[in-house]
Design a protein around this motif. Structure first.
Motif, short mmCIF file in Angstrom:
data_model
loop_
_atom_site.label_atom_id
_atom_site.label_comp_id
_atom_site.label_asym_id
_atom_site.label_seq_id
_atom_site.Cartn_x
_atom_site.Cartn_y
_atom_site.Cartn_z
N UNK A 107 3.96 -0.96 3.57
CA UNK A 107 3.16 0.26 3.52
C UNK A 107 4.10 1.46 3.39
N UNK A 108 3.98 2.14 2.27
CA UNK A 108 4.85 3.28 1.97
C UNK A 108 4.12 4.58 2.25
N UNK A 109 4.68 5.40 3.12
CA UNK A 109 4.10 6.71 3.44
C UNK A 109 4.69 7.73 2.46
N UNK A 110 3.88 8.05 1.46
CA UNK A 110 4.35 8.92 0.39
C UNK A 110 4.58 10.34 0.91
N UNK A 145 0.84 -1.19 0.00
CA UNK A 145 0.00 0.00 0.00
C UNK A 145 0.88 1.25 0.00
N UNK A 146 0.58 2.15 -0.91
CA UNK A 146 1.15 3.49 -0.86
C UNK A 146 0.04 4.44 -0.39
N UNK A 147 0.32 5.22 0.63
CA UNK A 147 -0.68 6.17 1.11
C UNK A 147 -0.05 7.55 1.21
N UNK A 148 -0.70 8.52 0.64
CA UNK A 148 -0.19 9.89 0.68
C UNK A 148 -0.30 10.42 2.10
#
Length: 249
Positions: free
Chosen positions: A148-151, A111-114
């Motif tokens: 999970x990547x915190x953009x 998951x990438x989440x802005x």
């Protein structure tokens, strides 16, 4: 405005770039997003160029929680395992967003989440609240490592987001957009600190067409000298960490 943004042209730009090892290619609510994402996925799946290419679907606007679940399940049948949550665009309330995140974690997705702050934009006030992050971190504590990547790492809240990542193995930080947007500010020094001390939990992309890959690479070269960043740390930042995220999807 000067770029013809579509998936075929983006893949061509990636393939011809001397600055890119590969890319996570995402459909975008700005440019080419369509309810029928199968064409987008099919084009990426047929790519046979020289770079490492991974497909990401950005969750579309204005769907309810149950429809989002169906959307995700259908996309997974096409071997899509990376999804982007962009809270400003999909405009879910806090409770629905957390439920959606929980669903995706249980599906073992990447998951990438802005995480860029939206303190004055519509329904997203909660993204700047500590109480939201407490709930968020409780959910993602059950996710697999580096999934999970915190953009954008919170933009000006970069050290705050750094602390969230530091205490949760599921999280990885992304410095796209933030890296160049705040050049010359105190954020640049914060980024130098993170590059020296946190190199295995951060990565960067161009956020194209926001920035060109060359702009990122040129600035990294300058910062490597300014902050005395070792080559192995730069390699983690520029390639290896993002690759771990994408390959585990």
């Amino acid at each position: 405005k000067n770029n013809d943004i579509n998936v075929i042209n983006i893949l061509k730009l990636i393939d011809e770039s001397k600055y890119l090892y590969g890319a996570i290619v995402q459909d975008s609510p700005y440019f080419d997003q369509s309810p029928d994402y199968k064409y987008f996925v099919d084009i990426i799946n047929k790519y046979n160029g020289s770079k490492r290419i991974f497909c990401c679907l950005s969750l579309p606007k204005f769907l309810n929680l149950e429809i989002y679940k169906d959307y995700i399940d259908d996309a997974m049948k096409l071997n899509v395992n990376i999804f982007k949550i962009h809270p400003r665009f999909i405009d879910l309330d806090q409770e629905s967003l957390l439920k959606l995140l929980d669903y995706m974690v249980n599906k073992n997705l990447s998951i990438q989440i802005c995480s860029y702050g939206y303190s004055r934009i519509g329904n997203q006030l909660f993204l700047c609240e500590d109480s939201f992050w407490e709930k968020f971190l409780k959910i993602v504590s059950n996710a697999r490592k580096n999934s999970i990547m915190l953009m954008h790492m919170g933009g000006t809240e970069i050290l705050k987001i750094h602390n969230y990542i530091r205490h949760c193995d599921a999280l990885i930080g992304d410095l796209s957009m933030t890296y160049l947007k705040y050049l010359g500010s105190s954020v640049s020094d914060d980024i130098g600190f993170i590059l020296r001390n946190f190199d295995q939990r951060i990565c960067i992309g161009s956020d194209f067409p926001e920035y060109e890959p060359k702009q990122i690479v040129d600035q990294v070269k300058l910062d490597a000298e300014k902050f005395s960043i070792k080559e192995d740390k730069l390699e983690n930042f520029l390639i290896k960490n993002a690759l771990r995220f994408a390959e585990n999807s």
